[in-house]
Design an enzyme around this catalytic site. Sequence first.
Site, short mmCIF file in Angstrom:
data_model
loop_
_atom_site.label_atom_id
_atom_site.label_comp_id
_atom_site.label_asym_id
_atom_site.label_seq_id
_atom_site.Cartn_x
_atom_site.Cartn_y
_atom_site.Cartn_z
N LYS A 1 12.40 2.94 5.11
CA LYS A 1 12.74 4.41 4.86
C LYS A 1 14.09 4.55 4.33
CE LYS A 1 8.99 5.14 7.29
NZ LYS A 1 8.36 3.69 7.56
N LYS B 1 12.54 10.38 10.46
CA LYS B 1 11.99 9.06 10.60
C LYS B 1 12.93 7.93 10.61
CE LYS B 1 8.04 9.81 7.03
NZ LYS B 1 7.63 9.28 5.95
N SER C 1 -2.38 -3.09 5.95
CA SER C 1 -3.80 -3.29 6.60
C SER C 1 -5.24 -2.59 6.18
CB SER C 1 -3.79 -3.29 8.00
OG SER C 1 -3.38 -1.96 8.41
N ARG D 1 0.94 -1.25 0.13
CA ARG D 1 -0.05 0.03 0.01
C ARG D 1 1.05 1.21 0.08
NH1 ARG D 1 -2.44 0.33 5.16
NH2 ARG D 1 -1.14 2.30 5.56
N ASN E 1 4.14 0.82 2.24
CA ASN E 1 4.20 -0.53 3.19
C ASN E 1 4.39 -1.68 2.42
OD1 ASN E 1 3.33 1.19 5.77
ND2 ASN E 1 1.84 1.82 3.98
N ARG F 1 -7.51 7.45 5.14
CA ARG F 1 -7.70 7.62 6.70
C ARG F 1 -7.25 9.50 7.09
NH1 ARG F 1 -2.51 4.36 7.59
NH2 ARG F 1 -2.21 5.30 5.75
N GLU G 1 7.88 0.67 11.27
CA GLU G 1 6.62 0.60 10.50
C GLU G 1 5.74 0.55 11.96
OE1 GLU G 1 5.88 0.57 7.41
OE2 GLU G 1 8.14 0.72 7.12
N GLY G 2 4.30 0.79 11.54
CA GLY G 2 3.38 0.63 12.67
C GLY G 2 2.84 2.05 13.06
N GLU H 1 4.92 7.04 2.31
CA GLU H 1 5.82 5.80 2.37
C GLU H 1 5.02 4.75 1.47
OE1 GLU H 1 5.72 4.26 6.60
OE2 GLU H 1 3.71 4.52 6.73
#
Length: 473
Positions: A305, A363, A151, A125, A146, A449, A367-368, A144
């Site tokens: 990254k 950064k 998800s 994604r 993923n 989002r 992740e997360g 970024e």
Amino acid sequence: MATNWGSLLQDKQQLEELARQAVDRALAEGVLLRTSQEPTSSEVVSYAPFTLFPSLVPSALLEQAYAVQMDFNLLVDAVSQNAAFLEQTLSSTIKQDDFTARLFDIHKQVLKEGIAQTVFLGLNRSDYMFQRSADGSPALKQIEINTISASFGGLASRTPAVHRHVLSVLSKTKEAGKILSNNPSKGLALGIAKAWELYGSPNALVLLIAQEKERNIFDQRAIENELLARNIHVIRRTFEDISEKGSLDQDRRLFVDGQEIAVVYFRDGYMPRQYSLQNWEARLLLERSHAAKCPDIATQLAGTKKVQQELSRPGMLEMLLPGQPEAVARLRATFAGLYSLDVVQGDQAIAEALAAPSRFVLKPQREGGGNNLYGEEMVQALKQLKDSEERASYILMEKIEPEPFENCLLRPGSPARVVQCISELGIFGVYVRQEKTLVMNKHVGHLLRTKAIEHADGGVAAGVAVLDNPYPV
């Protein structure tokens, strides 16, 4: 961008009634999370947080994000196959970042032994924000990509009905009709199904590597259910289960509880705290196997990254995608400013960020969500890192400044509140490669989002952003 819903957001009584209707519809549609109190059980569930209204997104930027997704799929696949590029790019990072170093160790071990898998599956994604240009027009800029455990493809397919419902309640049927249908979980399942089919063993299963405490289980079940509809069976296991019950035969075929595994789909394993020594051993066993991994370790490394920053350097895209100038141009148009912090090379970037901290984000290789540093926190970190080799485990990125807008955010246990928001658009991509032949490359849906502007960092799973839908304008 001006909001279409301005007057509606002013009427508190109407908002509260709409919010009640929206929440009931979200629950009926399956926009669900387990609760933080009971993350291992579906006995008590709640709705996943979402916006009361869909947020306005320029159609041209939505189309641009979709158009470049297949290029990003090709790029991630090219990076994952280029061992020399990965080694060179991550050489300074792995000296300072233990997590990336351990992933890289597994990568090297697998290369040395010889890669057993012949089918490669990417479900990724790519996430963007809309940068305000000097002339006021918005531009698509990548945050970024993923490449592991991307998800919300399941829940994103459930939210359009909720926003259509809200607009229909308001007798805005024309507007309700503009909300795009979206079913990423179906497309993600298509990729898994293709990899399963190419593996070529009709009794083999799909193994989903799950977390012990998984609030976002319904998102995952959406993909499992799509696979079951194709008569492909999924088993859910943790890394601990694999270390106890996983094994390879002499051809390095993977067996769990005595059942052959065709595809391993990771919904765990992207953060350091998800690995014990036992879990690292389980990950190595899975990587050494003949099963198609989503992602394999090289593809996980391609999503770091540091790789993202290196790809923005002049000539890198041309080297990785030779003879594809149109793809290179589409990709490069989405890049924000990215800067290495390697010793010497990064001195100027650090000086610029300390002089104008509001223009940058620091950064780490994580992740997360919730890991990035901004403003005063970034300044303090840079002052500490400035004379340390550890700075090589970070990158600096130009801060993207979208135009804020108003929307109403709905969260369990909180009153509906109208706030200034910004959105992040994600496009899901799927590709499948057999040996050197690409057999599938497509975009399969989107995720919008939205979060209040006071929250600098973090997504839905991190408890900051909420689910949304683009209203194309």
